[in-house]
Design a protein around this motif. Structure first.
Motif, mmCIF file in Angstrom:
data_model
loop_
_atom_site.group_PDB
_atom_site.id
_atom_site.type_symbol
_atom_site.label_atom_id
_atom_site.label_comp_id
_atom_site.label_asym_id
_atom_site.label_seq_id
_atom_site.Cartn_x
_atom_site.Cartn_y
_atom_site.Cartn_z
ATOM 1 N N MET A 153 0.841 -1.201 0.000
ATOM 2 C CA MET A 153 0.000 0.000 0.000
ATOM 3 C C MET A 153 0.874 1.247 0.000
ATOM 4 S SD MET A 153 -3.271 -0.732 -0.038
ATOM 5 C CE MET A 153 -4.113 0.654 0.707
ATOM 6 N N GLY A 154 0.648 2.113 -0.977
ATOM 7 C CA GLY A 154 1.305 3.400 -1.003
ATOM 8 C C GLY A 154 2.490 3.458 -1.952
ATOM 9 N N ILE B 164 -4.319 -10.141 0.928
ATOM 10 C CA ILE B 164 -3.079 -10.668 1.499
ATOM 11 C C ILE B 164 -1.955 -9.740 1.051
ATOM 12 C CG2 ILE B 164 -1.511 -12.633 1.690
ATOM 13 C CD1 ILE B 164 -3.820 -14.453 1.017
ATOM 14 N N PHE B 165 -1.585 -8.830 1.949
ATOM 15 C CA PHE B 165 -0.545 -7.845 1.622
ATOM 16 C C PHE B 165 0.837 -8.440 1.839
ATOM 17 C CE2 PHE B 165 -4.190 -5.128 2.909
ATOM 18 C CZ PHE B 165 -4.340 -4.428 1.726
ATOM 19 N N ARG B 166 1.854 -7.769 1.305
ATOM 20 C CA ARG B 166 3.205 -8.307 1.420
ATOM 21 C C ARG B 166 3.946 -7.784 2.643
ATOM 22 N NH1 ARG B 166 5.128 -5.609 -4.247
ATOM 23 N NH2 ARG B 166 5.306 -3.427 -3.622
ATOM 24 N N ASP B 167 3.280 -6.963 3.462
ATOM 25 C CA ASP B 167 3.913 -6.486 4.699
ATOM 26 C C ASP B 167 2.825 -5.974 5.649
ATOM 27 O OD1 ASP B 167 3.607 -3.412 4.247
ATOM 28 O OD2 ASP B 167 4.518 -4.147 2.402
ATOM 29 N N LYS B 168 3.158 -5.912 6.922
ATOM 30 C CA LYS B 168 2.189 -5.494 7.943
ATOM 31 C C LYS B 168 1.871 -4.006 7.859
ATOM 32 C CE LYS B 168 3.326 -9.199 11.188
ATOM 33 N NZ LYS B 168 3.829 -9.557 12.532
ATOM 34 N N SER C 45 1.347 -2.295 5.282
ATOM 35 C CA SER C 45 0.268 -2.112 4.311
ATOM 36 C C SER C 45 -1.100 -2.339 4.946
ATOM 37 C CB SER C 45 0.462 -3.062 3.124
ATOM 38 O OG SER C 45 1.590 -2.682 2.365
ATOM 39 N N ILE C 46 -1.168 -3.262 5.912
ATOM 40 C CA ILE C 46 -2.433 -3.480 6.619
ATOM 41 C C ILE C 46 -2.833 -2.218 7.381
ATOM 42 C CG2 ILE C 46 -3.567 -4.770 8.477
ATOM 43 C CD1 ILE C 46 -2.029 -7.215 7.680
ATOM 44 N N GLU C 47 -1.878 -1.600 8.038
ATOM 45 C CA GLU C 47 -2.155 -0.357 8.783
ATOM 46 C C GLU C 47 -2.689 0.727 7.857
ATOM 47 O OE1 GLU C 47 1.175 1.012 11.043
ATOM 48 O OE2 GLU C 47 1.765 -1.010 11.662
ATOM 49 N N CYS D 189 -11.518 -3.100 7.860
ATOM 50 C CA CYS D 189 -12.065 -4.392 7.468
ATOM 51 C C CYS D 189 -11.292 -5.498 8.171
ATOM 52 C CB CYS D 189 -11.968 -4.544 5.947
ATOM 53 S SG CYS D 189 -12.782 -6.006 5.312
ATOM 54 N N ASN D 190 -11.918 -6.672 8.320
ATOM 55 C CA ASN D 190 -11.277 -7.798 9.005
ATOM 56 C C ASN D 190 -10.661 -8.826 8.057
ATOM 57 O OD1 ASN D 190 -11.948 -6.865 11.626
ATOM 58 N ND2 ASN D 190 -14.022 -7.700 11.400
ATOM 59 N N ASN D 191 -10.691 -8.552 6.760
ATOM 60 C CA ASN D 191 -10.177 -9.553 5.808
ATOM 61 C C ASN D 191 -8.772 -9.193 5.307
ATOM 62 O OD1 ASN D 191 -10.680 -7.433 4.094
ATOM 63 N ND2 ASN D 191 -11.925 -8.581 2.640
ATOM 64 N N TYR D 192 -7.996 -8.455 6.138
ATOM 65 C CA TYR D 192 -6.638 -8.077 5.776
ATOM 66 C C TYR D 192 -5.625 -9.004 6.455
ATOM 67 C CZ TYR D 192 -8.894 -3.620 4.482
ATOM 68 O OH TYR D 192 -9.704 -2.656 3.941
ATOM 69 N N TYR D 193 -4.707 -9.510 5.672
ATOM 70 C CA TYR D 193 -3.646 -10.378 6.199
ATOM 71 C C TYR D 193 -2.325 -9.975 5.548
ATOM 72 C CZ TYR D 193 -7.744 -13.181 7.425
ATOM 73 O OH TYR D 193 -8.961 -13.598 7.914
ATOM 74 N N SER D 194 -1.238 -10.352 6.200
ATOM 75 C CA SER D 194 0.079 -10.114 5.595
ATOM 76 C C SER D 194 0.834 -11.429 5.500
ATOM 77 C CB SER D 194 0.891 -9.100 6.419
ATOM 78 O OG SER D 194 1.249 -9.635 7.682
ATOM 79 N N SER D 195 1.620 -11.548 4.454
ATOM 80 C CA SER D 195 2.444 -12.725 4.242
ATOM 81 C C SER D 195 3.663 -12.298 3.448
ATOM 82 C CB SER D 195 1.651 -13.802 3.485
ATOM 83 O OG SER D 195 2.420 -14.973 3.343
ATOM 84 N N SER D 196 4.538 -13.238 3.169
ATOM 85 C CA SER D 196 5.701 -12.926 2.360
ATOM 86 C C SER D 196 5.269 -12.587 0.936
ATOM 87 C CB SER D 196 6.663 -14.118 2.323
ATOM 88 O OG SER D 196 7.119 -14.427 3.622
ATOM 89 N N ASP D 197 6.046 -11.760 0.282
ATOM 90 C CA ASP D 197 5.810 -11.450 -1.118
ATOM 91 C C ASP D 197 5.843 -12.756 -1.912
ATOM 92 O OD1 ASP D 197 6.178 -10.649 -3.863
ATOM 93 O OD2 ASP D 197 6.775 -8.676 -3.118
ATOM 94 N N PRO D 198 4.859 -12.996 -2.820
ATOM 95 C CA PRO D 198 4.883 -14.232 -3.626
ATOM 96 C C PRO D 198 6.181 -14.422 -4.402
ATOM 97 C CG PRO D 198 2.786 -13.093 -3.872
ATOM 98 C CD PRO D 198 3.678 -12.175 -3.086
ATOM 99 N N ALA D 199 6.882 -13.313 -4.675
ATOM 100 C CA ALA D 199 8.149 -13.410 -5.406
ATOM 101 C C ALA D 199 9.156 -14.295 -4.676
ATOM 102 C CB ALA D 199 8.739 -12.022 -5.619
ATOM 103 N N ILE D 200 9.045 -14.371 -3.356
ATOM 104 C CA ILE D 200 9.981 -15.195 -2.579
ATOM 105 C C ILE D 200 9.861 -16.666 -2.967
ATOM 106 C CG2 ILE D 200 10.512 -16.003 -0.231
ATOM 107 C CD1 ILE D 200 9.869 -13.201 0.747
ATOM 108 N N LEU D 201 8.643 -17.110 -3.320
ATOM 109 C CA LEU D 201 8.461 -18.494 -3.760
ATOM 110 C C LEU D 201 9.250 -18.767 -5.037
ATOM 111 C CD1 LEU D 201 4.635 -19.015 -3.159
ATOM 112 C CD2 LEU D 201 6.527 -19.909 -1.792
#
Length: 285
Positions: free
Chosen positions: A125-126, A148-152, A154-156, A164-176
């Motif tokens: 985000m941003g 599913i954001f790539r950092d916390k 972005s959730i803020e 909203c309650n459907n926000y989560y953070s995880s590693s960037d898919p690029a890491i896979l």
């Protein structure tokens, strides 16, 4: 067959964007079901070129997937893709002050009217400064089933725009994508003694100063004194979005060191990983 349409900043994609796609494809491929992936592109000819460059990678990592690239500016075709899809994904990249956000907004709005599932996956985000774009992002978030954001951080930012309650953070898919590369190349590590770096033009959206050339040149000079060779690696090789090779050549000329070289050949994903993997030292984008 499952049908999924992926929107984003494709058509001006960097190698990082392509790594995000590779990661998303691996996740979808793990479902072990035939899936048609439709990639919405701002400039389809460029995306077709990058798909050709990464074709072998996608074939090896995504055997259950088939791909189609479409022009997001073609409203009739875009609507057809949404109509035929079970899910619409914004696949990676920054959600920022860009006019093209309206394309994502319209796509998600239509998808929800048709009761399709929508998802933001691997996005950041941003920067978001203008109220116009914040309002567009608010509408996108309202019409997204899962984020599913790539950092916390972005959730803020997202919660400040639309709670909203459907926000989560995880590693960037690029890491896979990188993990997949390391899995197949982990025993082939060899340090070749050179250093590599990528610097990009800092655009107005990220910093008002917009001039760090002297800082970059100073770093390059110091690297050139420490290592026998310094490679300046482009992440993007297309005029639209800024061809890194032009900027890197300007930096190399200013540094005026004989052992500083610019890589002019466009790289596919794993060729890029090779460059960094075999280096003595790296500076990323």
């Amino acid at each position: 067959m499952i049908n999924i349409s992926i929107f984003g900043w494709y058509g001006t994609e960097t190698l990082g964007d392509r790594a995000i796609l590779d990661g998303i494809f691996q996740i979808l491929n793990s479902l072990n079901k035939p899936i048609q992936i439709n990639i919405g592109s701002l400039y389809p000819n460029f995306t077709k070129r990058t798909f050709l460059e990464d074709e072998k990678i996608y074939q090896n990592n995504s055997k259950n997937l088939s791909f189609k690239i479409f022009d997001v500016y073609n409203r009739k075709l875009t609507n057809q893709m949404i109509n035929n899809s079970q899910m619409i994904i914004m696949g990676g990249g920054p959600i920022m002050d860009l006019e093209e956000l309206t394309i994502i907004n319209k796509a998600f709005l239509k998808a929800k009217k048709l009761k399709k599932k929508t998802m933001l996956f691997g996005c950041g985000m941003g920067p978001l400064y203008k109220e116009k774009y914040k309002n567009i992002v608010k509408n996108i978030l309202k019409n997204t089933d899962l984020c599913i954001f790539r950092d916390k951080k972005s959730i803020e930012i997202a919660k400040n725009i639309y709670s909203c309650n459907n926000y989560y953070s995880s590693s960037d898919p690029a890491i896979l994508s990188i993990i997949k590369y390391l899995t197949s190349n982990g025993n082939n590590s060899c340090n070749e003694g050179y250093a590599c770096a990528n610097f990009r033009v800092i655009s107005q959206e990220y910093n008002e100063k917009n001039n760090y050339d002297d800082d970059f040149v100073d770093i390059i000079k110091k690297m050139a004194d420490m290592y026998p060779k310094v490679l300046l690696v482009p992440m993007h090789t297309y005029a639209i979005g800024g061809d890194d090779r032009l900027f890197l050549t300007q930096l190399a000329n200013k540094a005026a060191k004989k052992n500083v070289l610019v890589m002019h050949k466009p790289l596919n994903l794993y060729e890029l990983y090779d460059v960094y993997y075999h280096a003595k030292a790296c500076i990323g984008m």
